[in-house]
Design a protein around this motif. Structure first.
Motif, PDB file in Angstrom:
ATOM      1  N   VAL A  15      72.137  60.478   7.164  1.00 55.01           N
ATOM      2  CA  VAL A  15      73.520  60.620   7.599  1.00 55.01           C
ATOM      3  C   VAL A  15      74.380  60.894   6.367  1.00 55.01           C
ATOM      4  CG1 VAL A  15      75.491  59.428   8.629  1.00 55.01           C
ATOM      5  CG2 VAL A  15      73.195  59.085   9.561  1.00 55.01           C
ATOM      6  N   MET A  16      75.255  61.903   6.482  1.00 55.11           N
ATOM      7  CA  MET A  16      76.195  62.188   5.400  1.00 55.11           C
ATOM      8  C   MET A  16      77.608  61.864   5.871  1.00 55.11           C
ATOM      9  SD  MET A  16      77.201  65.769   3.470  1.00 55.11           S
ATOM     10  CE  MET A  16      75.740  65.825   2.445  1.00 55.11           C
TER      11      MET A  16
ATOM     12  N   ILE B 149      83.596  57.741  15.790  1.00 55.31           N
ATOM     13  CA  ILE B 149      83.502  58.417  17.084  1.00 55.31           C
ATOM     14  C   ILE B 149      82.163  59.128  17.162  1.00 55.31           C
ATOM     15  CG2 ILE B 149      84.488  60.208  18.555  1.00 55.31           C
ATOM     16  CD1 ILE B 149      87.192  59.624  17.234  1.00 55.31           C
ATOM     17  N   VAL B 150      81.376  58.834  18.205  1.00 54.45           N
ATOM     18  CA  VAL B 150      80.031  59.388  18.350  1.00 54.45           C
ATOM     19  C   VAL B 150      79.942  60.114  19.687  1.00 54.45           C
ATOM     20  CG1 VAL B 150      77.579  58.890  18.428  1.00 54.45           C
ATOM     21  CG2 VAL B 150      79.077  57.515  16.983  1.00 54.45           C
ATOM     22  N   ALA B 151      79.573  61.403  19.616  1.00 55.00           N
ATOM     23  CA  ALA B 151      79.429  62.192  20.831  1.00 55.00           C
ATOM     24  C   ALA B 151      77.993  62.624  21.072  1.00 55.00           C
ATOM     25  CB  ALA B 151      80.329  63.427  20.768  1.00 55.00           C
ATOM     26  N   VAL B 152      77.075  62.291  20.141  1.00 53.29           N
ATOM     27  CA  VAL B 152      75.670  62.650  20.308  1.00 53.29           C
ATOM     28  C   VAL B 152      74.933  61.489  20.952  1.00 53.29           C
ATOM     29  CG1 VAL B 152      75.709  64.210  18.342  1.00 53.29           C
ATOM     30  CG2 VAL B 152      75.115  61.816  17.992  1.00 53.29           C
TER      31      VAL B 152
ATOM     32  N   GLU C  98      70.266  56.472   4.741  1.00 51.41           N
ATOM     33  CA  GLU C  98      68.971  56.795   5.333  1.00 51.41           C
ATOM     34  C   GLU C  98      69.051  57.037   6.829  1.00 51.41           C
ATOM     35  OE1 GLU C  98      66.399  53.610   4.250  1.00 51.41           O
ATOM     36  OE2 GLU C  98      66.035  54.372   2.221  1.00 51.41           O
ATOM     37  N   SER C  99      69.946  56.324   7.516  1.00 51.10           N
ATOM     38  CA  SER C  99      70.014  56.443   8.975  1.00 51.10           C
ATOM     39  C   SER C  99      71.395  56.034   9.468  1.00 51.10           C
ATOM     40  CB  SER C  99      68.948  55.554   9.641  1.00 51.10           C
ATOM     41  OG  SER C  99      69.261  54.189   9.436  1.00 51.10           O
ATOM     42  N   TRP C 100      71.637  56.336  10.732  1.00 51.78           N
ATOM     43  CA  TRP C 100      72.903  55.922  11.347  1.00 51.78           C
ATOM     44  C   TRP C 100      73.011  54.392  11.391  1.00 51.78           C
ATOM     45  CZ3 TRP C 100      77.346  58.085  12.188  1.00 51.78           C
ATOM     46  CH2 TRP C 100      78.254  57.488  13.069  1.00 51.78           C
ATOM     47  N   LEU C 101      71.880  53.733  11.608  1.00 52.59           N
ATOM     48  CA  LEU C 101      71.884  52.276  11.640  1.00 52.59           C
ATOM     49  C   LEU C 101      72.322  51.715  10.284  1.00 52.59           C
ATOM     50  CD1 LEU C 101      71.276  49.627  13.100  1.00 52.59           C
ATOM     51  CD2 LEU C 101      68.882  49.865  12.427  1.00 52.59           C
ATOM     52  N   GLU C 102      71.866  52.334   9.191  1.00 52.72           N
ATOM     53  CA  GLU C 102      72.281  51.877   7.870  1.00 52.72           C
ATOM     54  C   GLU C 102      73.783  52.052   7.677  1.00 52.72           C
ATOM     55  OE1 GLU C 102      70.785  50.312   5.098  1.00 52.72           O
ATOM     56  OE2 GLU C 102      69.521  49.816   6.813  1.00 52.72           O
TER      57      GLU C 102
ATOM     58  N   ARG D 241      84.449  62.478   8.064  1.00 51.64           N
ATOM     59  CA  ARG D 241      83.491  63.121   8.960  1.00 51.64           C
ATOM     60  C   ARG D 241      82.130  62.429   8.838  1.00 51.64           C
ATOM     61  NH1 ARG D 241      86.230  67.993   7.246  1.00 51.64           N
ATOM     62  NH2 ARG D 241      87.164  69.075   9.039  1.00 51.64           N
ATOM     63  N   HIS D 242      81.438  62.300   9.969  1.00 51.42           N
ATOM     64  CA  HIS D 242      80.097  61.729  10.011  1.00 51.42           C
ATOM     65  C   HIS D 242      79.129  62.826  10.443  1.00 51.42           C
ATOM     66  CE1 HIS D 242      82.863  58.318  10.531  1.00 51.42           C
ATOM     67  NE2 HIS D 242      81.915  57.570   9.995  1.00 51.42           N
ATOM     68  N   LEU D 243      78.175  63.158   9.590  1.00 53.79           N
ATOM     69  CA  LEU D 243      77.241  64.254   9.850  1.00 53.79           C
ATOM     70  C   LEU D 243      75.825  63.688   9.908  1.00 53.79           C
ATOM     71  CD1 LEU D 243      78.737  66.716   7.199  1.00 53.79           C
ATOM     72  CD2 LEU D 243      79.385  66.485   9.604  1.00 53.79           C
ATOM     73  N   ILE D 244      75.155  63.924  11.032  1.00 55.59           N
ATOM     74  CA  ILE D 244      73.803  63.392  11.237  1.00 55.59           C
ATOM     75  C   ILE D 244      72.819  64.550  11.242  1.00 55.59           C
ATOM     76  CG2 ILE D 244      72.325  62.014  12.735  1.00 55.59           C
ATOM     77  CD1 ILE D 244      74.791  60.795  13.966  1.00 55.59           C
ATOM     78  N   ALA D 245      71.722  64.394  10.500  1.00 58.43           N
ATOM     79  CA  ALA D 245      70.706  65.442  10.470  1.00 58.43           C
ATOM     80  C   ALA D 245      70.116  65.633  11.863  1.00 58.43           C
ATOM     81  CB  ALA D 245      69.608  65.074   9.482  1.00 58.43           C
ATOM     82  N   PRO D 246      69.940  66.896  12.302  1.00 61.10           N
ATOM     83  CA  PRO D 246      69.390  67.128  13.646  1.00 61.10           C
ATOM     84  C   PRO D 246      67.910  66.749  13.717  1.00 61.10           C
ATOM     85  CG  PRO D 246      69.605  69.185  12.449  1.00 61.10           C
ATOM     86  CD  PRO D 246      70.229  68.131  11.592  1.00 61.10           C
TER      87      PRO D 246
END
Length: 525
Positions: free
Chosen positions: A430-431, A418-421, A484-488, A520-525
């Protein structure tokens, strides 16, 4: 693409595989003819031994330099198009060399440069050629298809040099170069006619450097592929001694002429043909690991016998048996590597397997050559044969199996996150965290099960992984891994296999409660 659920049938009954197999043999014959012609022409252009040696270097060096980049390209672009371009490149290079030689314009530099260019095209396309085999035949026919490809190499090796020598004597090196150019056309035509059923990509292709890193990471964290590489080194380093000493044994020990030497090499090719015919039947009796053990013992025995051969007949018999053992080992290791790597990384994995093979042969040959200078050829061959037998101890710990990594087809069982950003695709790092509730009494068993999951996370893209326990609540375990990234991470969703699903279900068997572990999916700002 071949129907992987179709009944077992000979690969040669499949029109596409049969046409490509025949065309590849013709092309490889042309390559061996070129090698003979280039070496012969260099002896006419220069008296310096180093220049003749550089012809061989120009032929082999590109495989070390470009096989892995070729594997990365084959995994991120359309393999059919890559192979078509590679054949066109070979046609141009061979044609230019033929034209220049007919005109008397070929000097040492041009000969070395175009030979290097030809070998570069072959190195870039070699992983792709291996990686398309599962697309041409059903899974059940894969071992026989790989054996046939190895057989084709031995057939061309037996025919090419002899035919090249005859043509050089009759019409000169330029004619050999021209025929090599023509030999490429068959493969090119078959590839053009192939209507490849490529699966459309849902994500952008990997970047080249990222693809290289991903391939190395996959091999590092894949026990199945590491097993193949370890066993390959354990065999080819010692087996290289026979290959290194055959020319010296033929000329100095047995006093053979060029024709008899060619016949000696042909004996090995004939043995390989017999071995390829017998392999499907032997596989019904022996396990894959047992087959490699038997072939290794045969090759060691043949190496020992060759050290004491005193006639052409004895040496030819040894070489025929060596050919049977050699094609068995090549086929076994190639099948194992093919079944250990999924499609998204297959060409890169096969490229690394090819590098290990070439490196083991090169390092082994140099080392045995140095040893023979001090000990003599017979004693060196005996040491190599003994080392080969001792290296069979690896077969106890690292076993070659018919299906090395289980079901590596994509399972697509991970739910979409689920992505809200906004537009997270290129954001990172991405963690991902996964919270488990387990019985504290089973913590040690849970940690052991998580080691397998850690390997899977790293193999499919994670750059770090950790497991934590909640200090305030025993039994609450938190797994975290970083990409490294959301794409990865989206690629990680595509890479998970049915075999991975079984390992994950084993871990989730420790989880308590009716709700699944919290992700949980955590993306660096």
């Amino acid at each position: 693409m071949a129907d992987t659920n179709s009944p077992t049938q000979s690969p040669l009954r499949l029109p596409l595989f049969r046409a490509l197999w025949i065309a590849t043999i013709v092309s490889n014959v042309g390559t061996w003819m070129h090698d003979a012609g280039a070496g012969w022409l260099m002896t006419s252009l220069s008296d310096a031994p180093i220049m003749v040696a550089l012809v061989q270097a120009a032929t082999t060096l590109p495989m070390f330099l470009f096989a892995l980049p070729g594997g990365a390209l084959a995994d991120i672009v359309d393999r059919r198009r890559l192979l078509i371009l590679a054949q066109l490149w070979a046609l141009i290079c061979a044609g230019l060399l033929a034209l220049a030689t007919f005109q008397g314009l070929t000097g040492p530099g041009l000969l070395l440069g175009l030979t290097f260019a030809l070998a570069t095209g072959a190195a870039l396309s070699a992983p792709a050629f291996q990686a398309i085999v599962p697309e041409l035949v059903p899974k059940s026919a894969l071992p026989e298809a790989i054996s046939l490809n190895s057989l084709g190499i031995n057939i061309s090796r037996a025919i090419g040099p002899a035919l090249g020598g005859f043509i050089i004597a009759a019409a000169g090196p330029a004619a050999v170069f021209a025929l090599n150019a023509l030999s490429v056309l068959g493969v090119w035509i078959v590839l053009i006619a192939w209507k490849r059923d490529a699966k459309p990509a849902t994500l952008p292709a990997e970047h080249f450097t990222g693809a290289l890193r991903a391939g190395a990471r996959y091999v590092r964290h894949s026990p199945a592929l590491r097993t193949v590489l370890i066993r390959s080194v354990g065999f080819f380093v010692f087996a290289s001694a026979l290959w290194a000493f055959v020319p010296i044994i033929a000329r100095r020990e047995l006093g053979l002429g060029a024709a008899e030497y060619g016949a000696l090499l042909g004996s090995m090719g004939a043995g390989a043909i017999v071995g390829a015919v017998l392999l499907p039947h032997v596989r019904k009796v022996l396990s894959a690991n047992g087959l490699t053990v038997a072939a290794t013992l045969l090759f060691a025995a043949v190496s020992t016998a060759l050290a004491f051969a005193h006639s052409f007949a004895q040496a030819a018999s040894c070489m025929a048996l060596a050919g049977m053992a050699w094609i068995t080992m090549l086929s076994s290791f190639n099948v194992a590597a093919q079944t250990a790597a999924p499609s998204w990384v297959k060409a890169r994995a096969l490229a690394i397997n090819l590098l290990v093979f070439q490196g083991s042969m090169a390092a082994g040959s140099a080392g045995w050559g140095f040893a023979a200078g001090h000990l003599g050829i017979p004693d060196t061959l005996l040491i190599a044969a003994s080392g080969m037998v001792l290296a069979l101890g690896l077969a106890l710990r690292w076993q070659i199996k018919g299906d090395m990594a289980g079901n590596i087809a994509p399972s697509s069982h991970w739910p979409s996150p689920i992505v809200a950003v906004d537009s997270p695709t290129d954001r990172g790092p991405v963690m991902i965290t996964v919270e488990y509730l387990i019985d504290p009494a089973l913590k040690a068993d849970f940690i052991r099960a998580m080691r397998t999951l850690r390997r899977i996370r790293h193999r499919d893209g994670a750059i770090s992984w950790a497991l934590y326990e909640d200090a305030a609540e025993p039994g609450r375990m938190v797994e975290s891994f970083v990409l490294e990234s959301w794409l990865e991470h989206l690629r990680q969703h595509e890479r998970v296999t049915h075999a991975d699903r079984e390992d994950q279900e084993a871990v989730r068997g420790f989880h308590l409660g009716t709700e699944p572990p919290l992700v949980r999916h955590l993306i660096a700002p």
